[in-house]
Design an enzyme around this catalytic site. Structure first.
Site: not given
Length: 402
Positions: A73, A127, A192, A217
């Protein structure tokens, strides 16, 4: 030699070269050709005092640990390679990867809110889930929606972030990033860049301080990996690493491995798909079944268009093209934003941002253009009207929210 100990040459390289070699320069010295995949969740150490000191250092600064991670982590060597490569492609000092694009945006908002900067200025469209996260105040944030010209007036003393997406999802409207960055003053501008990728634009060079990607994407590019990443300066990266450690939104090492592999072909994929998209735009623009075509000035592989007929018939009618959400894959996808990706946005806000009920969004892949056009045109023929050609138009760059 540790993977991140390698200091790349200061000589600038072309984007295509960086895409292939960034994050991999030390492999020959390690006796390797392909990057190693480290799936460890924990790392052994016989010196607990030294580990305590390293953990204290990370908690205080968020800087990467020297030596192996204590626990996955905190960091992972495979993910670190992807982060290094993406930062280089975006022209940023650092990058921090997360489990998804929304986890990445969440971390940015939490990092700013932790400093008492809970107000966000944002430009629609975004988005749909980004819009919802901001508008619903799920993280205790408050948002002011505005157009690009109103950014400066919307900023308050507690504003921690300005958020834009350009080209925007799903209308492909473009924002003058340099002008908006100037309007932000000392407030960080987040762009973005999922649709454009660093192949088409590098927001850091235009004044943005934070660049967000849904790595699911184009960066992955094959529809088989989920992730998110933020490119930024090292100072903010340290804050994000601390948030990631505390919240657990880590990118799995296998995903990091696949994303690094995806970056190597990113320029080739984006340019090839963009050429096909441009040809489809040319044909759609003159098709009597199409009311309006949206395509950004910078190009790209995303196309949106409004139909005169029933958009649901088009979705139901494709056979080669896949009717599905997401984008940026090697195969072509089409979806109806008002029904899926932007359904969560209030109808009035959705329509005010240009997301009409007849809008379809298409992510163009690497298939042959003639095969795609054949499939698209037969789907468009399903119960489509043919109004006068004079009503047709092509939408170029325009202000968002009109």
């Amino acid at each position: 030699m540790d993977a991140m100990d390698y200091a790349p040459s200061a000589t600038p390289k072309a984007l295509a070269t960086e895409a292939v070699h960034a994050g991999r320069e030390d492999l020959a010295a390690l006796g390797l050709h392909a990057p190693p995949l480290d799936l460890s969740t924990t790392y052994p150490s016989y010196d607990a005092r030294a580990e305590a000191a390293r953990i204290d250092e990370f908690a205080a600064t968020g800087a990467r640990l020297d030596g192996p991670p204590v626990y996955a982590r905190l960091d992972n060597p495979t993910v670190a390679r992807f982060e290094e490569a993406l930062a280089r492609l975006e022209g940023a000092e650092a990058a921090v990867a997360f489990a998804s694009g929304m986890a990445a945006l969440t971390a940015v908002l939490l990092a700013r809110a932790s400093q008492g900067l809970r107000h966000v200025v944002a430009v629609r469209p975004l988005y749909g889930c980004s819009d919802h996260l901001l508008d619903a105040g799920l993280l205790g944030t408050e948002v002011t929606w505005t157009d690009p010209a109103g950014v400066a007036d919307a900023i308050r003393p507690d504003t921690g972030l300005v958020v834009v997406e350009s080209p925007a999802n799903p209308t492909l409207a473009e924002v003058d990033i340099r002008a908006v960055a100037h309007s932000c003053g000392s407030v960080p501008l987040l762009v973005d860049n999922t649709f454009a990728t660093p192949v088409l634009q590098r927001p850091v060079g235009l004044g943005a301080r934070i660049v967000l990607h849904s790595a699911t994407k184009y960066l992955g590019g094959h529809g088989d990996v989920m992730g998110g990443v933020v490119a930024c300066d090292e100072e903010f990266a340290r804050e994000l690493r601390r948030v990631r450690f505390a919240t657990g939104g880590v990118l799995h090492p296998l995903a990091g491995y696949m994303l690094l592999r995806g970056l190597s072909t990113l320029p080739v994929r984006v340019r090839a798909a963009s050429a096909t998209a441009a040809e489809l735009v040319r044909r759609l623009t003159t098709d009597p079944r199409i009311a309006r075509v949206h395509y950004p000035a910078i190009g790209g592989a995303m196309v949106s268009f409004e139909v005169y007929g029933d958009p649901h018939e088009v979705i139901a009618g494709v056979r080669l093209i896949t009717p599905a959400v997401s984008l940026g894959s090697v195969d072509t996808l089409i979806q109806h934003p008002a029904s899926i990706s932007h359904r969560i946005v209030h109808e009035g806000d959705r329509k005010a941002a240009g997301v009409s009920d007849r809008l379809l969004r298409m992510s163009v892949g690497l298939e042959d253009v003639e095969d795609l056009w054949r499939d698209l045109t037969q789907a468009l023929s399903a119960r489509s009207a043919e109004p006068a050609a004079a009503a047709r138009s092509v939408a170029g760059p325009r202000p968002v929210g009109r």
